[in-house]
Scaffold this motif. Structure first.
Motif, PDB file in Angstrom:
ATOM      1  N   ARG A   1      60.765  30.035  57.826  1.00 54.92           N
ATOM      2  CA  ARG A   1      59.604  30.893  57.620  1.00 54.92           C
ATOM      3  C   ARG A   1      59.268  30.893  56.144  1.00 54.92           C
ATOM      4  O   ARG A   1      60.122  30.645  55.294  1.00 54.92           O
ATOM      5  CB  ARG A   1      59.918  32.326  58.049  1.00 54.92           C
ATOM      6  CG  ARG A   1      60.270  32.409  59.491  1.00 54.92           C
ATOM      7  CD  ARG A   1      60.401  33.814  59.993  1.00 54.92           C
ATOM      8  NE  ARG A   1      61.152  34.713  59.137  1.00 54.92           N
ATOM      9  CZ  ARG A   1      61.335  35.993  59.419  1.00 54.92           C
ATOM     10  NH1 ARG A   1      60.843  36.498  60.504  1.00 54.92           N
ATOM     11  NH2 ARG A   1      62.021  36.765  58.616  1.00 54.92           N
ATOM     12  N   GLY A   2      58.018  31.196  55.847  1.00 58.58           N
ATOM     13  CA  GLY A   2      57.620  31.317  54.458  1.00 58.58           C
ATOM     14  C   GLY A   2      58.180  32.605  53.874  1.00 58.58           C
ATOM     15  O   GLY A   2      58.866  33.374  54.548  1.00 58.58           O
ATOM     16  N   SER A   3      57.863  32.853  52.627  1.00 56.94           N
ATOM     17  CA  SER A   3      58.342  34.078  51.986  1.00 56.94           C
ATOM     18  C   SER A   3      57.695  35.289  52.659  1.00 56.94           C
ATOM     19  O   SER A   3      56.681  35.174  53.343  1.00 56.94           O
ATOM     20  CB  SER A   3      57.978  34.064  50.502  1.00 56.94           C
ATOM     21  OG  SER A   3      56.571  34.182  50.369  1.00 56.94           O
ATOM     22  N   SER A   4      58.287  36.451  52.438  1.00 54.61           N
ATOM     23  CA  SER A   4      57.727  37.661  53.039  1.00 54.61           C
ATOM     24  C   SER A   4      56.304  37.890  52.534  1.00 54.61           C
ATOM     25  O   SER A   4      55.426  38.284  53.303  1.00 54.61           O
ATOM     26  CB  SER A   4      58.616  38.864  52.755  1.00 54.61           C
ATOM     27  OG  SER A   4      58.770  39.056  51.368  1.00 54.61           O
ATOM     28  N   ALA A   5      56.058  37.632  51.277  1.00 51.38           N
ATOM     29  CA  ALA A   5      54.708  37.814  50.724  1.00 51.38           C
ATOM     30  C   ALA A   5      53.719  36.846  51.363  1.00 51.38           C
ATOM     31  O   ALA A   5      52.588  37.215  51.679  1.00 51.38           O
ATOM     32  CB  ALA A   5      54.724  37.631  49.216  1.00 51.38           C
ATOM     33  N   SER A   6      54.136  35.611  51.616  1.00 56.70           N
ATOM     34  CA  SER A   6      53.221  34.644  52.233  1.00 56.70           C
ATOM     35  C   SER A   6      52.934  34.993  53.694  1.00 56.70           C
ATOM     36  O   SER A   6      51.927  34.572  54.246  1.00 56.70           O
ATOM     37  CB  SER A   6      53.781  33.221  52.135  1.00 56.70           C
ATOM     38  OG  SER A   6      54.863  33.048  53.025  1.00 56.70           O
ATOM     39  N   ARG A   7      53.814  35.790  54.321  1.00 53.69           N
ATOM     40  CA  ARG A   7      53.599  36.216  55.702  1.00 53.69           C
ATOM     41  C   ARG A   7      52.848  37.540  55.782  1.00 53.69           C
ATOM     42  O   ARG A   7      52.642  38.072  56.861  1.00 53.69           O
ATOM     43  CB  ARG A   7      54.937  36.331  56.436  1.00 53.69           C
ATOM     44  CG  ARG A   7      55.648  34.989  56.593  1.00 53.69           C
ATOM     45  CD  ARG A   7      56.869  35.069  57.498  1.00 53.69           C
ATOM     46  NE  ARG A   7      57.571  36.319  57.521  1.00 53.69           N
ATOM     47  CZ  ARG A   7      58.673  36.591  56.827  1.00 53.69           C
ATOM     48  NH1 ARG A   7      59.211  35.682  56.050  1.00 53.69           N
ATOM     49  NH2 ARG A   7      59.257  37.769  56.916  1.00 53.69           N
ATOM     50  N   GLY A   8      52.439  38.103  54.630  1.00 53.32           N
ATOM     51  CA  GLY A   8      51.645  39.325  54.618  1.00 53.32           C
ATOM     52  C   GLY A   8      52.391  40.565  54.191  1.00 53.32           C
ATOM     53  O   GLY A   8      51.810  41.640  54.099  1.00 53.32           O
ATOM     54  N   TYR A   9      53.684  40.450  53.929  1.00 57.58           N
ATOM     55  CA  TYR A   9      54.494  41.610  53.577  1.00 57.58           C
ATOM     56  C   TYR A   9      54.610  41.769  52.064  1.00 57.58           C
ATOM     57  O   TYR A   9      55.696  41.927  51.530  1.00 57.58           O
ATOM     58  CB  TYR A   9      55.886  41.505  54.201  1.00 57.58           C
ATOM     59  CG  TYR A   9      55.851  41.513  55.709  1.00 57.58           C
ATOM     60  CD1 TYR A   9      55.725  42.695  56.414  1.00 57.58           C
ATOM     61  CD2 TYR A   9      55.931  40.324  56.433  1.00 57.58           C
ATOM     62  CE1 TYR A   9      55.684  42.709  57.794  1.00 57.58           C
ATOM     63  CE2 TYR A   9      55.885  40.324  57.816  1.00 57.58           C
ATOM     64  CZ  TYR A   9      55.769  41.516  58.482  1.00 57.58           C
ATOM     65  OH  TYR A   9      55.721  41.525  59.850  1.00 57.58           O
ATOM     66  N   GLY A  10      53.485  41.767  51.375  1.00 55.59           N
ATOM     67  CA  GLY A  10      53.469  41.904  49.920  1.00 55.59           C
ATOM     68  C   GLY A  10      53.266  43.349  49.498  1.00 55.59           C
ATOM     69  O   GLY A  10      53.587  44.301  50.230  1.00 55.59           O
ATOM     70  N   HIS A  11      52.680  43.527  48.323  1.00 51.86           N
ATOM     71  CA  HIS A  11      52.493  44.855  47.736  1.00 51.86           C
ATOM     72  C   HIS A  11      51.638  45.752  48.634  1.00 51.86           C
ATOM     73  O   HIS A  11      51.973  46.923  48.850  1.00 51.86           O
ATOM     74  CB  HIS A  11      51.855  44.717  46.354  1.00 51.86           C
ATOM     75  CG  HIS A  11      51.640  46.012  45.661  1.00 51.86           C
ATOM     76  ND1 HIS A  11      52.685  46.791  45.200  1.00 51.86           N
ATOM     77  CD2 HIS A  11      50.507  46.699  45.372  1.00 51.86           C
ATOM     78  CE1 HIS A  11      52.198  47.883  44.648  1.00 51.86           C
ATOM     79  NE2 HIS A  11      50.876  47.857  44.742  1.00 51.86           N
ATOM     80  N   ARG A  12      50.552  45.216  49.156  1.00 50.32           N
ATOM     81  CA  ARG A  12      49.667  46.013  50.018  1.00 50.32           C
ATOM     82  C   ARG A  12      50.430  46.538  51.246  1.00 50.32           C
ATOM     83  O   ARG A  12      50.280  47.685  51.647  1.00 50.32           O
ATOM     84  CB  ARG A  12      48.470  45.172  50.446  1.00 50.32           C
ATOM     85  CG  ARG A  12      47.494  45.920  51.303  1.00 50.32           C
ATOM     86  CD  ARG A  12      46.284  45.054  51.638  1.00 50.32           C
ATOM     87  NE  ARG A  12      45.511  45.696  52.689  1.00 50.32           N
ATOM     88  CZ  ARG A  12      44.758  45.066  53.550  1.00 50.32           C
ATOM     89  NH1 ARG A  12      44.629  43.760  53.485  1.00 50.32           N
ATOM     90  NH2 ARG A  12      44.092  45.722  54.471  1.00 50.32           N
ATOM     91  N   TRP A  13      51.276  45.681  51.843  1.00 52.34           N
ATOM     92  CA  TRP A  13      52.062  46.115  53.011  1.00 52.34           C
ATOM     93  C   TRP A  13      53.069  47.190  52.624  1.00 52.34           C
ATOM     94  O   TRP A  13      53.255  48.167  53.342  1.00 52.34           O
ATOM     95  CB  TRP A  13      52.788  44.932  53.655  1.00 52.34           C
ATOM     96  CG  TRP A  13      53.777  45.388  54.678  1.00 52.34           C
ATOM     97  CD1 TRP A  13      55.134  45.417  54.562  1.00 52.34           C
ATOM     98  CD2 TRP A  13      53.487  45.947  55.965  1.00 52.34           C
ATOM     99  NE1 TRP A  13      55.712  45.939  55.691  1.00 52.34           N
ATOM    100  CE2 TRP A  13      54.717  46.272  56.578  1.00 52.34           C
ATOM    101  CE3 TRP A  13      52.310  46.202  56.663  1.00 52.34           C
ATOM    102  CZ2 TRP A  13      54.806  46.835  57.841  1.00 52.34           C
ATOM    103  CZ3 TRP A  13      52.395  46.759  57.932  1.00 52.34           C
ATOM    104  CH2 TRP A  13      53.633  47.069  58.509  1.00 52.34           C
ATOM    105  N   ARG A  14      53.722  47.019  51.480  1.00 52.79           N
ATOM    106  CA  ARG A  14      54.717  48.010  51.058  1.00 52.79           C
ATOM    107  C   ARG A  14      54.077  49.386  50.868  1.00 52.79           C
ATOM    108  O   ARG A  14      54.659  50.399  51.239  1.00 52.79           O
ATOM    109  CB  ARG A  14      55.429  47.544  49.798  1.00 52.79           C
ATOM    110  CG  ARG A  14      56.441  46.421  50.086  1.00 52.79           C
ATOM    111  CD  ARG A  14      57.335  46.131  48.892  1.00 52.79           C
ATOM    112  NE  ARG A  14      56.597  45.591  47.762  1.00 52.79           N
ATOM    113  CZ  ARG A  14      56.306  44.309  47.600  1.00 52.79           C
ATOM    114  NH1 ARG A  14      56.692  43.419  48.504  1.00 52.79           N
ATOM    115  NH2 ARG A  14      55.656  43.899  46.544  1.00 52.79           N
TER     116      ARG A  14
END
Length: 138
Positions: free
Chosen positions: A14-27
């Motif tokens: 899998r890609g990084s968590s940020a590349s899967r949408g779990y970046g700053h906005r998700w946090r």
């Protein structure tokens, strides 16, 4: 020299968590959701008060951004519920819990499949017959 592909393009990775949408906005969204929904939903249903630590997607989004960001598709879970039961359900494709009649409640469960291995379960009457009996008793 072999060129390495990014992790998200390698088979089985899998890609990084940020590349899967779990970046700053998700946090930020996750923190806000957990403030509004501090208890684990399955534990609360079972009468236990356990703090939620994970915002889980009820239906796996599989990259669908609209489903990813839909708060109606989120549920608060404690770490044990997320890491065990929820992951097992996603891996199997069905939930194993019993319904009010004692049989598995999830229609995707093998015991509920029509025409599955060996066809319909002869020990279990079809659901429409069970409902008809309940209506007749009322």
């Amino acid at each position: 020299m072999l060129s390495r592909k990014p992790a998200g393009e390698r088979p089985g990775r899998r890609g990084s968590s940020a590349s899967r949408g779990y970046g700053h906005r998700w946090r930020l969204a996750r923190a806000g959701y957990l403030r509004l929904h501090p208890l684990c939903r399955p534990c609360a249903r079972a009468g236990r008060a356990r703090a939620a630590a994970v915002v889980d997607h009820v239906r796996p989004h599989r990259g669908d951004r609209a489903l990813f960001w839909d708060p109606a598709n989120w549920q608060p879970l404690c770490r044990p519920c997320h890491d065990s039961r929820k992951q097992r359900e996603e891996r199997r494709g069905y939930a194993a819990g019993p319904g009010p009649d004692g049989w598995p409640a999830d229609p995707r469960h093998p015991a509920n499949r029509q025409g599955g291995r060996g066809g319909e379960n002869p020990a279990r009457p079809p659901r429409d017959r069970i409902r008809a009996k309940k209506i007749a008793k009322a």
